[in-house]
Design a protein around this motif. Sequence first.
Motif, short mmCIF file in Angstrom:
data_model
loop_
_atom_site.label_atom_id
_atom_site.label_comp_id
_atom_site.label_asym_id
_atom_site.label_seq_id
_atom_site.Cartn_x
_atom_site.Cartn_y
_atom_site.Cartn_z
N PHE A 193 86.52 -8.05 -22.37
CA PHE A 193 87.77 -7.46 -21.39
C PHE A 193 88.72 -6.39 -22.16
O PHE A 193 88.98 -5.35 -21.81
N ASN A 194 89.07 -7.07 -23.43
CA ASN A 194 89.99 -6.16 -24.32
C ASN A 194 89.19 -4.96 -24.70
O ASN A 194 89.79 -3.76 -24.68
N ALA A 195 87.91 -5.01 -24.88
CA ALA A 195 87.19 -3.79 -25.58
C ALA A 195 87.16 -2.70 -24.43
O ALA A 195 86.96 -1.76 -24.44
N ALA A 196 87.28 -3.31 -23.04
CA ALA A 196 87.03 -2.36 -21.95
C ALA A 196 88.43 -1.95 -21.33
O ALA A 196 88.54 -1.16 -20.22
N ALA A 197 89.64 -2.36 -21.91
CA ALA A 197 90.75 -2.18 -21.41
C ALA A 197 91.21 -0.81 -21.29
O ALA A 197 92.14 -0.14 -20.29
N ASP A 198 90.75 0.25 -21.83
CA ASP A 198 90.92 1.57 -21.87
C ASP A 198 90.32 2.44 -21.16
O ASP A 198 90.21 3.51 -20.83
N CYS A 199 89.06 1.91 -20.20
CA CYS A 199 88.08 2.37 -19.32
C CYS A 199 88.74 2.27 -17.97
O CYS A 199 88.47 0.89 -17.36
N SER A 200 88.99 3.36 -17.31
CA SER A 200 89.54 3.10 -15.84
C SER A 200 88.29 2.89 -15.10
O SER A 200 88.19 2.38 -13.76
N LEU A 201 86.79 3.24 -15.56
CA LEU A 201 85.64 2.91 -14.70
C LEU A 201 85.44 1.25 -14.45
O LEU A 201 84.86 1.05 -13.67
N VAL A 202 85.93 0.33 -15.57
CA VAL A 202 85.93 -1.02 -15.39
C VAL A 202 86.92 -1.63 -14.21
O VAL A 202 87.97 -1.33 -14.81
N LYS A 203 86.27 -2.04 -13.40
CA LYS A 203 87.33 -2.60 -12.21
C LYS A 203 87.23 -4.08 -12.04
O LYS A 203 88.13 -4.44 -11.47
N GLY A 204 86.62 -4.67 -13.10
CA GLY A 204 86.89 -6.12 -13.03
C GLY A 204 85.59 -6.80 -13.79
O GLY A 204 84.89 -6.33 -14.36
N PHE A 205 85.19 -8.09 -13.30
CA PHE A 205 84.33 -8.93 -13.71
C PHE A 205 83.70 -9.66 -12.53
O PHE A 205 84.08 -9.95 -11.73
N ALA A 206 82.39 -9.90 -12.99
CA ALA A 206 81.46 -10.93 -12.27
C ALA A 206 80.97 -11.80 -13.16
O ALA A 206 79.96 -11.69 -13.57
N VAL A 207 81.59 -13.23 -13.13
CA VAL A 207 81.30 -13.99 -14.32
C VAL A 207 80.79 -15.38 -13.67
O VAL A 207 81.59 -15.63 -12.65
N GLY A 208 79.85 -16.04 -14.11
CA GLY A 208 79.42 -17.34 -13.41
C GLY A 208 79.37 -18.50 -14.18
O GLY A 208 80.33 -19.45 -14.44
N ARG A 209 78.17 -18.76 -15.13
CA ARG A 209 78.04 -19.89 -15.72
C ARG A 209 79.17 -20.23 -16.57
O ARG A 209 79.35 -21.44 -17.05
N THR A 210 79.85 -19.24 -17.31
CA THR A 210 80.69 -19.57 -18.04
C THR A 210 81.82 -20.35 -17.34
O THR A 210 82.60 -21.15 -18.01
N LEU A 211 81.99 -20.38 -16.29
CA LEU A 211 82.94 -20.91 -15.39
C LEU A 211 82.47 -22.24 -14.92
O LEU A 211 83.33 -23.31 -14.66
N PHE A 212 81.33 -22.02 -14.42
CA PHE A 212 80.85 -23.41 -13.50
C PHE A 212 79.72 -24.26 -14.48
O PHE A 212 79.43 -25.34 -13.73
N GLY A 213 79.20 -23.83 -15.26
CA GLY A 213 78.15 -24.25 -16.05
C GLY A 213 78.45 -25.76 -16.47
O GLY A 213 77.62 -26.66 -15.92
N PRO A 214 79.21 -26.21 -17.48
CA PRO A 214 79.35 -27.56 -17.74
C PRO A 214 79.73 -28.51 -16.64
O PRO A 214 79.26 -29.62 -16.41
N PRO A 215 80.81 -28.08 -15.97
CA PRO A 215 81.15 -28.93 -14.65
C PRO A 215 80.05 -29.30 -13.69
O PRO A 215 80.14 -30.07 -13.29
N SER A 216 79.15 -28.25 -13.70
CA SER A 216 78.14 -28.57 -12.92
C SER A 216 77.18 -29.58 -13.20
O SER A 216 76.67 -30.50 -12.39
N SER A 217 76.83 -29.41 -14.51
CA SER A 217 75.88 -30.64 -15.03
C SER A 217 76.65 -32.04 -15.01
O SER A 217 76.02 -32.99 -14.87
N LEU A 218 77.98 -32.00 -15.05
CA LEU A 218 78.70 -33.25 -14.99
C LEU A 218 78.50 -33.67 -13.51
O LEU A 218 78.22 -34.96 -13.13
#
Length: 658
Positions: A580-605
Amino acid sequence: MKLEDKTLDLICLGRVAVDLYGEQIGSPLESMSTFAKYLGGSSGNVAFGTARQGLKSSMLARVGDEHMGRFVRQELQSVGVDTSHLITDKERLTALVLLGIKDEETFPLVFYRDNCADMAISVDDISESYIASARCLAITGTHLSHPRTRDAVLLALSYAKKHDVKTVLDIDYRPVLWGLTALGDGETRFIGSDEVTQQLQHVLGLFDVIVGTEEEFHIAGGSTDTVEALRTVRRVSQADLVCKRGALGCSVFTNEIPECLDDGITIEGVRVDVLNVLGAGDAFMSGLLRGYLNNEGWEHACRYANACGALVVSRHGCAPAMPTKEELDNYLLRASSVPRPDQDQHLNHLHRVTTRKKHWDDLCVLAFDHRSQFEQMVLDTGADRSQIAPLKALIYRASQEVSAEEGLAEQSGVLCDSRFGQSVLNAATGTGVWIGRPIELPGSRPLQLEHGNIGSQLLSWPLEHVVKCLVFCHPDDEPTLRHAQEKTVKEVYQACCQSGHELLLEVILPKGCEANDGFYVALLQQFYAIDVKPDWWKLPPLSPSSWRYVERIVHENDPYCRGVLILGLDAPIDEVKAGFNAAADCSLVKGFAVGRTLFGPPSSLWLSNEIGDDEFVAQVKTNYQRLITAWRERQLNEPNSNSVQSLLQTESTTLVSN
């Protein structure tokens, strides 16, 4: 009210309805099997079309207190039309129109307007201060056909005269709406009637501009000789008369009527191949009012009008076919070389990208469209495959709760599949969140689509669902593989252009190959080279210098691209934060779409029955909120010289090889 104090350019008073357009061109209306739903009604179309041309337009009418009435209101609001005086009628339904395209000369049309909402407008609905707030009041002739609506029109015109509001009449003659034909004959455009002529002539003197086809001036003037009809109109009105002449363009008469129509201010039209004449008059009026209200003179106003009409007759539908200001200006620069606007690639792209209804400038998307990964987790934990669907429902619940707690209105989104997440897609649709939906067969290379032909898939998709297509590719893929994948991606893009869905194209380098930012730069160039212009890109984290290259390439090839969403690739949150920090100066980057980083370990549990629903939701929420905080607090990290040099060298090599 002084001119500088007026808040509206235009008030449109008249018909507003829903058009149900048959989609099988060439078929009789009775044989149509599917219909597309559009905003309709001449006044509604003009309000919509003028708003697209940059005017501040307002709609004065009534709609029903039901789904179609809400649709009309939403469509008008989507282009900026003021709907403060679009009244919700509790007792009547919104008018409907069924239309079809049989051939260039045959356009079957049935009006469903018995006691409809827009014909219930009355003097009680006409506000003097509201009329005074506009520079112009535009009326359509249908509302002169009934005593109640006629009285409302006359009151509005009296207020307009009192407050120096310009008045414009579109004769808009439909014999069926004056009770002159069988109810099912909406296609007939002219039947002579002394009564209609008399009714019109009583009010023609109240207008500054009168617009109509030759046939419409025939009914207004009581003669089928156009010049004689115009002269009769001139005897009762000093308005500027604009006579529409189809492919010949139009002629304007500001003084006495000459012997020949061509002796008026005549602006020739642009000849195009006609698909559909329905709505062309409303498009003409929209362009005309743009020039008229901007004081550009009749020549410019008529050029806009003719061009708007030419664009609409080459397309399906009325309101959605209306051009935007950017599109119209581009067309006028090269109209003589575009005989088929509907087949002009650049014009179609402009129409697609400049008519978007919603803007997304900052997106935090929870991506759980994974299928094979969830199936693998089920195998690893010994759970049942049937648990995947309720697990995805819990992830969606977490995303909703975070959206509410973090104030993510207009900023939250989900990526979810239909294989395990159809209930999630159903629940999310219509809530205002950004929704992406995958079409690729997981892990396929060359790219294959999970459910077969893309065109047949999109028929059942809500328009707000963004088509997400993941391609595992490398700029140096061997030609057969590369061309196969490009062919599929292009088919997907063209299907989206046809259906109206947006496309998110996700590119990831295949496993086992060297990770280099320059490869992603080259891949974007390759897709643009085959005229694929996705609405969104989904890319992995890149260096700041690489983002500058990506931004330049996208802006050079498609300045209307919505932007880039950063993907996570199952990386730890701290690594994603660095991206995110590396893209901070790029107005074209509008956000993120992230998955397993957020739900991976909790899903296994959860699948292992080590945590329950509430704990699972709490863990996903915590991870999601940490990522949102990281996105909001991103700071620019300057690249080192080695990464810049690597990108430059890779891009240079790729450009030479291509």
